[in-house]
Design a protein around this motif. Sequence first.
Motif, PDB file in Angstrom:
ATOM      1  N   ALA A  49      67.273 -17.624  26.746  1.00  0.00           N
ATOM      2  CA  ALA A  49      66.773 -18.175  25.492  1.00  0.00           C
ATOM      3  C   ALA A  49      65.539 -19.041  25.685  1.00  0.00           C
ATOM      4  O   ALA A  49      64.789 -19.282  24.733  1.00  0.00           O
ATOM      5  CB  ALA A  49      67.882 -18.994  24.823  1.00  0.00           C
ATOM      6  N   HIS A  50      65.319 -19.501  26.898  1.00  0.00           N
ATOM      7  CA  HIS A  50      64.219 -20.435  27.160  1.00  0.00           C
ATOM      8  C   HIS A  50      62.977 -19.761  27.738  1.00  0.00           C
ATOM      9  O   HIS A  50      61.884 -20.318  27.644  1.00  0.00           O
ATOM     10  CB  HIS A  50      64.690 -21.539  28.101  1.00  0.00           C
ATOM     11  N   ILE A  51      63.138 -18.610  28.362  1.00  0.00           N
ATOM     12  CA  ILE A  51      61.984 -17.888  28.896  1.00  0.00           C
ATOM     13  C   ILE A  51      62.185 -16.404  28.645  1.00  0.00           C
ATOM     14  O   ILE A  51      63.209 -15.818  29.031  1.00  0.00           O
ATOM     15  CB  ILE A  51      61.759 -18.176  30.396  1.00  0.00           C
ATOM     16  N   ALA A  52      61.236 -15.798  27.974  1.00  0.00           N
ATOM     17  CA  ALA A  52      61.388 -14.419  27.499  1.00  0.00           C
ATOM     18  C   ALA A  52      61.341 -13.422  28.651  1.00  0.00           C
ATOM     19  O   ALA A  52      60.655 -13.631  29.653  1.00  0.00           O
ATOM     20  CB  ALA A  52      60.284 -14.095  26.499  1.00  0.00           C
ATOM     21  N   SER A  53      62.058 -12.329  28.479  1.00  0.00           N
ATOM     22  CA  SER A  53      62.063 -11.258  29.470  1.00  0.00           C
ATOM     23  C   SER A  53      60.665 -10.702  29.700  1.00  0.00           C
ATOM     24  O   SER A  53      60.275 -10.425  30.839  1.00  0.00           O
ATOM     25  CB  SER A  53      63.006 -10.136  29.024  1.00  0.00           C
ATOM     26  N   ASP A  54      59.901 -10.527  28.616  1.00  0.00           N
ATOM     27  CA  ASP A  54      58.547  -9.980  28.748  1.00  0.00           C
ATOM     28  C   ASP A  54      57.644 -10.914  29.549  1.00  0.00           C
ATOM     29  O   ASP A  54      56.778 -10.455  30.296  1.00  0.00           O
ATOM     30  CB  ASP A  54      57.937  -9.730  27.367  1.00  0.00           C
ATOM     31  N   THR A  55      57.845 -12.220  29.403  1.00  0.00           N
ATOM     32  CA  THR A  55      57.070 -13.173  30.179  1.00  0.00           C
ATOM     33  C   THR A  55      57.357 -13.025  31.661  1.00  0.00           C
ATOM     34  O   THR A  55      56.441 -12.987  32.493  1.00  0.00           O
ATOM     35  CB  THR A  55      57.377 -14.612  29.722  1.00  0.00           C
ATOM     36  N   LEU A  56      58.630 -12.935  32.007  1.00  0.00           N
ATOM     37  CA  LEU A  56      59.011 -12.777  33.408  1.00  0.00           C
ATOM     38  C   LEU A  56      58.526 -11.441  33.950  1.00  0.00           C
ATOM     39  O   LEU A  56      58.065 -11.360  35.096  1.00  0.00           O
ATOM     40  CB  LEU A  56      60.528 -12.895  33.555  1.00  0.00           C
ATOM     41  N   LYS A  57      58.626 -10.389  33.140  1.00  0.00           N
ATOM     42  CA  LYS A  57      58.123  -9.091  33.583  1.00  0.00           C
ATOM     43  C   LYS A  57      56.645  -9.170  33.930  1.00  0.00           C
ATOM     44  O   LYS A  57      56.202  -8.655  34.962  1.00  0.00           O
ATOM     45  CB  LYS A  57      58.339  -8.029  32.505  1.00  0.00           C
TER      46      LYS A  57
ATOM     47  N   GLY B 195      50.897 -22.010  45.691  1.00  0.00           N
ATOM     48  CA  GLY B 195      50.971 -23.315  45.064  1.00  0.00           C
ATOM     49  C   GLY B 195      51.617 -23.337  43.693  1.00  0.00           C
ATOM     50  O   GLY B 195      51.717 -24.397  43.070  1.00  0.00           O
ATOM     51  N   ARG B 196      52.105 -22.196  43.217  1.00  0.00           N
ATOM     52  CA  ARG B 196      52.769 -22.132  41.912  1.00  0.00           C
ATOM     53  C   ARG B 196      54.263 -22.395  42.106  1.00  0.00           C
ATOM     54  O   ARG B 196      55.123 -21.555  41.844  1.00  0.00           O
ATOM     55  CB  ARG B 196      52.510 -20.786  41.243  1.00  0.00           C
ATOM     56  N   LYS B 197      54.582 -23.596  42.558  1.00  0.00           N
ATOM     57  CA  LYS B 197      55.942 -23.894  43.005  1.00  0.00           C
ATOM     58  C   LYS B 197      56.933 -24.023  41.851  1.00  0.00           C
ATOM     59  O   LYS B 197      58.107 -23.670  42.007  1.00  0.00           O
ATOM     60  CB  LYS B 197      55.929 -25.156  43.865  1.00  0.00           C
ATOM     61  N   ALA B 198      56.484 -24.518  40.704  1.00  0.00           N
ATOM     62  CA  ALA B 198      57.394 -24.638  39.570  1.00  0.00           C
ATOM     63  C   ALA B 198      57.905 -23.267  39.133  1.00  0.00           C
ATOM     64  O   ALA B 198      59.105 -23.082  38.879  1.00  0.00           O
ATOM     65  CB  ALA B 198      56.695 -25.346  38.412  1.00  0.00           C
ATOM     66  N   MET B 199      57.016 -22.270  39.045  1.00  0.00           N
ATOM     67  CA  MET B 199      57.437 -20.926  38.665  1.00  0.00           C
ATOM     68  C   MET B 199      58.299 -20.300  39.757  1.00  0.00           C
ATOM     69  O   MET B 199      59.284 -19.604  39.464  1.00  0.00           O
ATOM     70  CB  MET B 199      56.215 -20.047  38.397  1.00  0.00           C
ATOM     71  N   ALA B 200      57.945 -20.540  41.024  1.00  0.00           N
ATOM     72  CA  ALA B 200      58.731 -19.995  42.131  1.00  0.00           C
ATOM     73  C   ALA B 200      60.162 -20.527  42.108  1.00  0.00           C
ATOM     74  O   ALA B 200      61.125 -19.774  42.290  1.00  0.00           O
ATOM     75  CB  ALA B 200      58.061 -20.338  43.460  1.00  0.00           C
ATOM     76  N   VAL B 201      60.324 -21.818  41.865  1.00  0.00           N
ATOM     77  CA  VAL B 201      61.656 -22.418  41.829  1.00  0.00           C
ATOM     78  C   VAL B 201      62.430 -21.935  40.611  1.00  0.00           C
ATOM     79  O   VAL B 201      63.658 -21.753  40.668  1.00  0.00           O
ATOM     80  CB  VAL B 201      61.549 -23.955  41.846  1.00  0.00           C
ATOM     81  N   LEU B 202      61.742 -21.696  39.493  1.00  0.00           N
ATOM     82  CA  LEU B 202      62.418 -21.137  38.324  1.00  0.00           C
ATOM     83  C   LEU B 202      62.993 -19.767  38.642  1.00  0.00           C
ATOM     84  O   LEU B 202      64.144 -19.465  38.285  1.00  0.00           O
ATOM     85  CB  LEU B 202      61.442 -21.029  37.150  1.00  0.00           C
ATOM     86  N   LEU B 203      62.211 -18.919  39.320  1.00  0.00           N
ATOM     87  CA  LEU B 203      62.710 -17.597  39.702  1.00  0.00           C
ATOM     88  C   LEU B 203      63.893 -17.725  40.659  1.00  0.00           C
ATOM     89  O   LEU B 203      64.870 -16.971  40.561  1.00  0.00           O
ATOM     90  CB  LEU B 203      61.589 -16.778  40.339  1.00  0.00           C
ATOM     91  N   GLN B 204      63.820 -18.687  41.589  1.00  0.00           N
ATOM     92  CA  GLN B 204      64.945 -18.910  42.496  1.00  0.00           C
ATOM     93  C   GLN B 204      66.198 -19.300  41.717  1.00  0.00           C
ATOM     94  O   GLN B 204      67.301 -18.768  41.970  1.00  0.00           O
ATOM     95  CB  GLN B 204      64.610 -20.013  43.493  1.00  0.00           C
ATOM     96  N   SER B 205      66.039 -20.209  40.772  1.00  0.00           N
ATOM     97  CA  SER B 205      67.186 -20.684  40.006  1.00  0.00           C
ATOM     98  C   SER B 205      67.826 -19.573  39.196  1.00  0.00           C
ATOM     99  O   SER B 205      69.056 -19.403  39.194  1.00  0.00           O
ATOM    100  CB  SER B 205      66.744 -21.817  39.077  1.00  0.00           C
ATOM    101  N   ARG B 206      67.015 -18.772  38.502  1.00  0.00           N
ATOM    102  CA  ARG B 206      67.561 -17.692  37.697  1.00  0.00           C
ATOM    103  C   ARG B 206      68.205 -16.622  38.582  1.00  0.00           C
ATOM    104  O   ARG B 206      69.236 -16.051  38.223  1.00  0.00           O
ATOM    105  CB  ARG B 206      66.446 -17.053  36.843  1.00  0.00           C
TER     106      ARG B 206
END
Length: 329
Positions: A123-131, A191-202
């Motif tokens: 609900a917080h991050i769209a599938s198309d965005t992650l794709k 250096g895009r660590k916030a996005m990298a950690v988000l992918l790790q968490s999901r």
Amino acid sequence: MAACAVNSRSETSTSSFSLDSNHCQVSNTCCRPLFCRPNSSNIVSCKASNRTAGNKLSNASKIVLHNEDEEEQDVLWLEIREEALHDIEQEHVLHEYYYSSILSHVSLESALADHLGMKLGNAHIASDTLKGILLSVFAEDQEIRRAIRDDLRAVRERDPACLGYAHCLLNFKGFLACQVHRAAHKLWSKGRKAMAVLLQSRTSEVFTVDIHPGATIGGGVLLDHATGIVIGETAIIGDNVTILHNVTLGGTGKLSGDRHPKIGDGVFIGAGAKVLGNIVIGEGAKIGAGAVVLKDVPPKATSVGNPARLIGGKQKPIKLHHFLEDSVF
């Protein structure tokens, strides 16, 4: 019937990927709806017919291959499409699923990014965005594209439960988690660590596989079953490594900095094993199920027990079938 336009290699786009609606880029002079067969002589742009599926193909990124190695590798994608068509013949109820997951895409990377986006989105991050994020990483990194195919082959060849490449692509969470990690690691290194950690968490939430984006993983890796695997930030894993479920490649809790194991090529780590600290597991070594390893393991040696002890080495290697008797699949 699909319309085919033949272009010479010199006319091929210089971009690794480009956005192009309803097209696939493969080699041959013959096309048919939803499928094109390869030949190394020419690059063919094929516009797939929508009659077979009763729908128009969605926009998808296509891969433009630049060398013969990558063109040869893309034969794997065509085999995946053939497997999907065969499965649809056997189970008609899977038609829409296979169409949206595989047959509507024009490259392995597009199908994989879309499939992962659907699984990881919420609900917080769209599938198309992650794709889009995943596909952009796959597009710019040839090594990741090669590793994806190496991982698919590793699962097909080394896991007797794997029915085919399409089966692995859609259903094997160890394979899927590993590919998300490859993208996360690339983002981490840029250096895009916030996005990298988000992918790790999901990935941890969805696949129950927790791999820190700082960890380095080679190609041809099999994460078998994968549930409960934990891999720390400074871990390094070589090529053709097999890791079973509930394995931890972690620190001892006493050190900071470089604190995680280094796993050589061709290592086998049995279910539930804990490999802890900045230690080296040599090439071709085997770690028994449930072992707790705190010291280096020489190449081709086998380490079992808690605390782990060596029962083989270069001069007296343990045969794989004896080792597997102690492992749980």
